[in-house]
Design an enzyme around this catalytic site. Structure first.
Site, short mmCIF file in Angstrom:
data_model
loop_
_atom_site.label_atom_id
_atom_site.label_comp_id
_atom_site.label_asym_id
_atom_site.label_seq_id
_atom_site.Cartn_x
_atom_site.Cartn_y
_atom_site.Cartn_z
N LYS A 270 0.83 -1.22 -0.01
CA LYS A 270 -0.23 -0.22 -0.01
C LYS A 270 0.72 1.14 0.05
CE LYS A 270 -2.42 0.93 3.82
NZ LYS A 270 -2.22 2.19 4.43
N SER B 125 5.26 12.28 12.38
CA SER B 125 4.95 11.37 11.44
C SER B 125 5.88 11.63 10.04
CB SER B 125 3.48 11.58 10.88
OG SER B 125 3.40 10.49 9.70
N GLN C 232 5.14 11.17 7.24
CA GLN C 232 4.13 11.41 6.09
C GLN C 232 4.37 13.05 5.75
OE1 GLN C 232 0.45 10.29 7.53
NE2 GLN C 232 1.04 7.82 7.18
N ASP D 179 4.12 0.37 12.38
CA ASP D 179 2.99 -0.54 11.97
C ASP D 179 3.06 -1.99 12.19
OD1 ASP D 179 1.77 1.57 10.73
OD2 ASP D 179 2.35 1.40 8.97
N ARG E 142 -3.60 2.68 19.23
CA ARG E 142 -3.13 1.06 18.88
C ARG E 142 -2.31 0.66 20.31
NH1 ARG E 142 -1.45 1.20 12.43
NH2 ARG E 142 -3.27 1.02 11.74
#
Length: 423
Positions: free
Chosen positions: A21, A161, A163, A302, A333
């Protein structure tokens, strides 16, 4: 949303890893920015990938699906002066596209669903107004931006992050002037940034790593390219841990030399004590007595839920540290993983930045809250490789976020998953 019932099984078989992904996100954006025609394959249409496809279409690109091939025509990218970008529940899509939209000078509104509107975007709402981009938000989504991004020095923390950095890396080469990304704190999840730089290079754009971060030369152009995606190590991890717990599983289609940081799963499972055999494109894991580890999760966040499952079958107490960022994912999480294990007879304790998991011989089963989080639901399934009884897990279809075929592949190695519509 329906529940899924998982029952005990002994893993035995071979699966093919789905397309990464993370790799597909990056390839789609580079292809659209190439302003030409590109083919990306293989591609699996998870909800997150659908969100990214929708965003390039909102910016003027055209797409077509043929089997597992995604054909992208980027010739009209940025042809729309304004756009609505629905990022679904995908943090990658949101954070990648904010600078990309800004480099095109498009006035845009970003929206999202699930927990995405609550996830942090303050790094951009602070940095971008200093570089010509107006941001309108009440702290999350919806976010409206206008103006055109300018080159220069971007001071960005590395511990929130990766990202944010990836989004800037996509955009900054398209500006006339040179730019620098300067880290103000140690970098985490650096593997994802390395993936970005690798994919950009395949499309003809270069990024230079420096002592302080990255230097990005302006005036570059993405070159139309047909791109072959990597198999997903993050998803392969679920089957690998199943084999480590109680059986033998081979995963094909994973590149031993991948830029994905989560390929480290093979080394960690081996350190636990399971038997791991790798080729250039496959990995086989067979159960063996396992012992506890201390795992620094700063570069592999992850993997924390599924590594916690593995730790539940390792002798001693495993400590997972430097994972505080997991509290701002699709759910908290750390809490969700601890609850998953404790609700089915495991022993997990939350730390401020991680987990302590004490290994036991078998899990007893029970009811589990999937927290609408794909990684929690899939991790619950792997628990059934060392289970007495059954697991009743909510939010079964949250797997569509990243891995729509998970139940098919899970059952192909002997797994027993039964999705129930309880409405």
């Amino acid at each position: 949303m329906p529940n899924v019932i998982y029952k005990p099984f002994v893993p035995d078989g071979t699966v093919i890893a789905p397309p990464s992904k993370s790799d597909v996100h990056r390839a789609i954006i580079c292809a659209a920015l190439s302003k030409g025609n590109c083919t990306i394959s293989p591609v699996a249409l998870s909800n997150d990938i659908k969100a990214t496809i929708g965003c390039i279409e909102a910016l003027g690109a055209k797409t077509q699906i043929e089997g597992d091939r995604l054909i992208i025509d980027g010739t009209e990218i940025f042809s729309n002066n304004s756009a609505l970008l629905d990022c679904g529940e995908s943090g990658s899509t949101l954070r990648f596209f904010i600078p990309v939209v800004a480099v095109g000078g498009v006035s845009a509104e970003f929206v999202g669903h699930g927990r995405l509107p609550e996830r942090p975007i303050g790094i951009f709402t602070k940095a971008l107004p200093e570089k010509g981009v107006q941001c309108e938000t009440e702290g999350g989504l919806p976010l409206k931006i206008s103006g055109k991004l300018q080159s220069g020095k971007y001071e960005i923390p590395g511990n929130v992050s990766s990202q944010f950095i990836t989004g800037l890396l996509f955009a900054l080469p398209l500006l006339e002037g040179d730019s620098d990304i300067v880290l103000t704190s140690p970098i985490e999840s650096v593997g994802y940034i390395n993936m970005t730089i690798y994919t950009m290079a395949q499309f003809g754009v270069k990024v230079d790593t420096t002592d302080y971060g990255w230097h990005i030369k302006g005036g570059q152009s993405y070159v139309p390219t047909d791109y072959t995606t990597d198999g997903d190590w993050s998803q392969a991890a679920f089957f690998m841990v199943a084999g480590a717990i109680n059986g033998r599983v081979t995963v094909n289609g994973v590149n031993r030399n991948s830029a994905q940081g989560d390929k480290k799963i093979a080394d960690i499972i081996s350190q636990f004590g399971a038997r791991v055999t790798q080729t250039e494109t496959s990995v086989t894991v067979e159960s063996a007595p396992m012992k506890a580890l201390t795992i620094d999760a700063s570069q592999i966040p992850d993997l924390v839920p599924i590594l916690s499952v593995c730790a539940s079958f390792a002798d001693g107490t495993t400590r997972i540290i430097n994972a505080e960022r997991l509290r701002i994912k699709e759910c908290d999480r750390l809490t969700a993983t601890a609850n998953l294990l404790n609700n089915i007879g495991g022993k997990a304790v939350e730390l401020s930045d991680g987990l302590e998991i004490t290994g036991i011989n078998r899990l007893c089963g029970g009811a589990v809250d999937g927290c609408n989080d794909h990684r929690i639901v899939m991790s619950a399934g792997v628990c059934s490789a060392g289970l007495e009884g059954a697991i009743n897990c909510s939010d079964a279809m949250s797997i569509n976020k990243s891995y729509p075929d998970f139940y098919i592949d899970f059952n192909s190695i002997g797994g027993k998953s039964d999705v129930l519509d309880i409405r």
